[in-house]
Design a protein around this motif. Structure first.
Motif, PDB file in Angstrom:
ATOM      1  N   GLN A  22      65.093 -71.053 -31.262  1.00 16.18           N
ATOM      2  CA  GLN A  22      64.477 -70.574 -32.502  1.00 16.18           C
ATOM      3  C   GLN A  22      64.659 -71.585 -33.628  1.00 16.18           C
ATOM      4  N   TYR A  55      60.201 -63.899 -24.350  1.00 15.09           N
ATOM      5  CA  TYR A  55      60.883 -64.386 -25.538  1.00 15.09           C
ATOM      6  C   TYR A  55      60.819 -65.899 -25.709  1.00 15.09           C
ATOM      7  N   SER A  74      60.677 -73.464 -25.966  1.00 13.41           N
ATOM      8  CA  SER A  74      60.674 -73.032 -27.367  1.00 13.41           C
ATOM      9  C   SER A  74      60.717 -71.515 -27.409  1.00 13.41           C
ATOM     10  N   ALA A  75      61.207 -70.969 -28.500  1.00  9.64           N
ATOM     11  CA  ALA A  75      61.167 -69.521 -28.692  1.00  9.64           C
ATOM     12  C   ALA A  75      59.727 -69.098 -28.945  1.00  9.64           C
ATOM     13  N   THR A  77      57.030 -67.279 -30.840  1.00 10.59           N
ATOM     14  CA  THR A  77      56.956 -66.828 -32.230  1.00 10.59           C
ATOM     15  C   THR A  77      55.698 -66.009 -32.514  1.00 10.59           C
ATOM     16  N   SER A  83      52.766 -68.658 -28.373  1.00 10.38           N
ATOM     17  CA  SER A  83      52.499 -67.265 -28.039  1.00 10.38           C
ATOM     18  C   SER A  83      52.767 -67.040 -26.561  1.00 10.38           C
ATOM     19  N   GLY A 168      64.573 -62.801 -35.460  1.00  9.74           N
ATOM     20  CA  GLY A 168      63.532 -63.662 -34.912  1.00  9.74           C
ATOM     21  C   GLY A 168      62.717 -62.970 -33.835  1.00  9.74           C
ATOM     22  N   GLN A 171      60.392 -60.447 -35.504  1.00 12.46           N
ATOM     23  CA  GLN A 171      59.274 -61.137 -36.138  1.00 12.46           C
ATOM     24  C   GLN A 171      58.257 -61.583 -35.089  1.00 12.46           C
ATOM     25  N   SER A 172      58.751 -62.049 -33.951  1.00 14.14           N
ATOM     26  CA  SER A 172      57.865 -62.483 -32.878  1.00 14.14           C
ATOM     27  C   SER A 172      57.027 -61.330 -32.343  1.00 14.14           C
ATOM     28  N   GLU A 176      53.013 -61.222 -32.421  1.00 15.55           N
ATOM     29  CA  GLU A 176      52.215 -61.089 -31.197  1.00 15.55           C
ATOM     30  C   GLU A 176      51.247 -59.916 -31.300  1.00 15.55           C
ATOM     31  N   GLN A 182      55.390 -58.306 -41.432  1.00  9.63           N
ATOM     32  CA  GLN A 182      56.356 -59.287 -40.961  1.00  9.63           C
ATOM     33  C   GLN A 182      57.746 -58.856 -41.418  1.00  9.63           C
TER      34      GLN A 182
END
Length: 201
Positions: A22, A55, A74-75, A77, A83, A168, A171-172, A176, A182
Motif C-alpha cells: 500500500q 487485495y 501492488s495493493a 486500490t 483494480s 486502505g 477505501q479499495s 471498486e 470514500q
C-alpha cells in the motif's frame, strides 16, 4: 458476532506485506523478502492468499531480452491501473444482493444516498462481515462503527499498521464499487477498543 481481522490478513506477516504494497506499490518478491525477513516461498504463499482475496494486483515486466520477467506486486486500490477483477466481482455481487434484499424488506427511513453510494455500502458491509466484523452503518452520518476493536490489545506500533491497512482495504472496496463515497479517516478516540470510520463524498 466475534470480530476478527480480515481473513486474508489474519497473520501479521500478511498485514506487513500488504502495508508495504500500500505504501510503495510495484514491489518484487525479493524486495518483500528483504523488508520482512521472510523466505521467498513464504512470501509467495502470503501473496497468493492476498491475491485470492482481491487485495493485491500483479504486473509482469515487459522484457526485450532473454530471461524470466519479474512480477511486480501492488495493493489493489480500485484505480484503473490497480483494480482487482476479484474485488470488482465481489462488489457487483454485493450490490445485486443488496438490491434484492431492499425489494423484499419493508421500506425504512431512506437516506439521501444515491444508488451508487448505497451499492458501495453494500460492498463494504459484505466485505467486513465476511471478515468477521459486525459493522453498524449510519447512512446519514456516513459512519461505520466497528467497535469494539478486536486488536485493541496489540502492540501500539503493530496496531497502527493494522489500522492503516484496514483503512486502505475499506477505501479499495469503496473504489471498486464505483461511487461517490470514500474513507475520510478514523474518528479520534483515547479508547483503543473504539473504532469508528468516517466516510465522505
Amino acid at each position: 458476532m466475534a470480530r476478527t481481522s480480515y481473513s486474508a490478513i489474519s497473520s501479521y506477516s500478511r498485514v506487513e506485506i500488504l502495508h508495504l504494497l500500500q505504501v510503495s506499490p510495484g514491489r518484487t518478491i525479493q524486495d518483500l523478502c528483504e523488508h520482512t525477513g521472510l523466505h521467498a516461498n513464504t512470501v509467495r504463499e502470503h501473496l497468493q492468499r492476498l491475491a485470492d482475496g482481491g487485495y493485491i494486483v500483479t504486473e509482469r515486466e515487459h522484457r526485450t531480452t532473454r530471461g524470466r520477467p519479474r512480477v511486480f506486486y501492488s495493493a489493489a486500490t480500485g484505480a484503473d491501473d490497480a483494480s482487482s477483477p476479484i474485488a470488482r466481482r465481489k462488489a457487483m455481487d454485493a450490490a445485486r444482493r443488496g438490491d434484492l434484499l431492499r425489494r423484499v424488506l419493508p421500506p425504512t427511513d431512506a437516506s439521501a444516498l444515491e444508488d451508487d453510494a448505497v451499492h458501495q455500502l453494500d460492498a463494504l458491509v459484505e466485505d467486513l462481515e465476511a471478515a468477521g466484523f459486525d459493522p453498524i452503518v449510519d447512512e446519514r452520518e456516513l459512519t461505520v462503527d466497528l467497535s469494539p476493536c478486536a486488536h485493541a490489545d496489540m502492540d501500539p506500533a503493530q496496531r497502527g499498521i493494522l489500522c492503516s491497512v484496514h483503512v486502505g482495504l475499506m477505501q479499495s472496496v469503496l473504489a471498486e464499487a464505483r461511487g461517490p463515497l470514500q474513507v475520510d479517516g478514523l474518528a479520534p478516540s483515547c479508547d483503543p477498543t473504539t473504532c469508528v470510520v468516517h466516510l465522505a463524498r
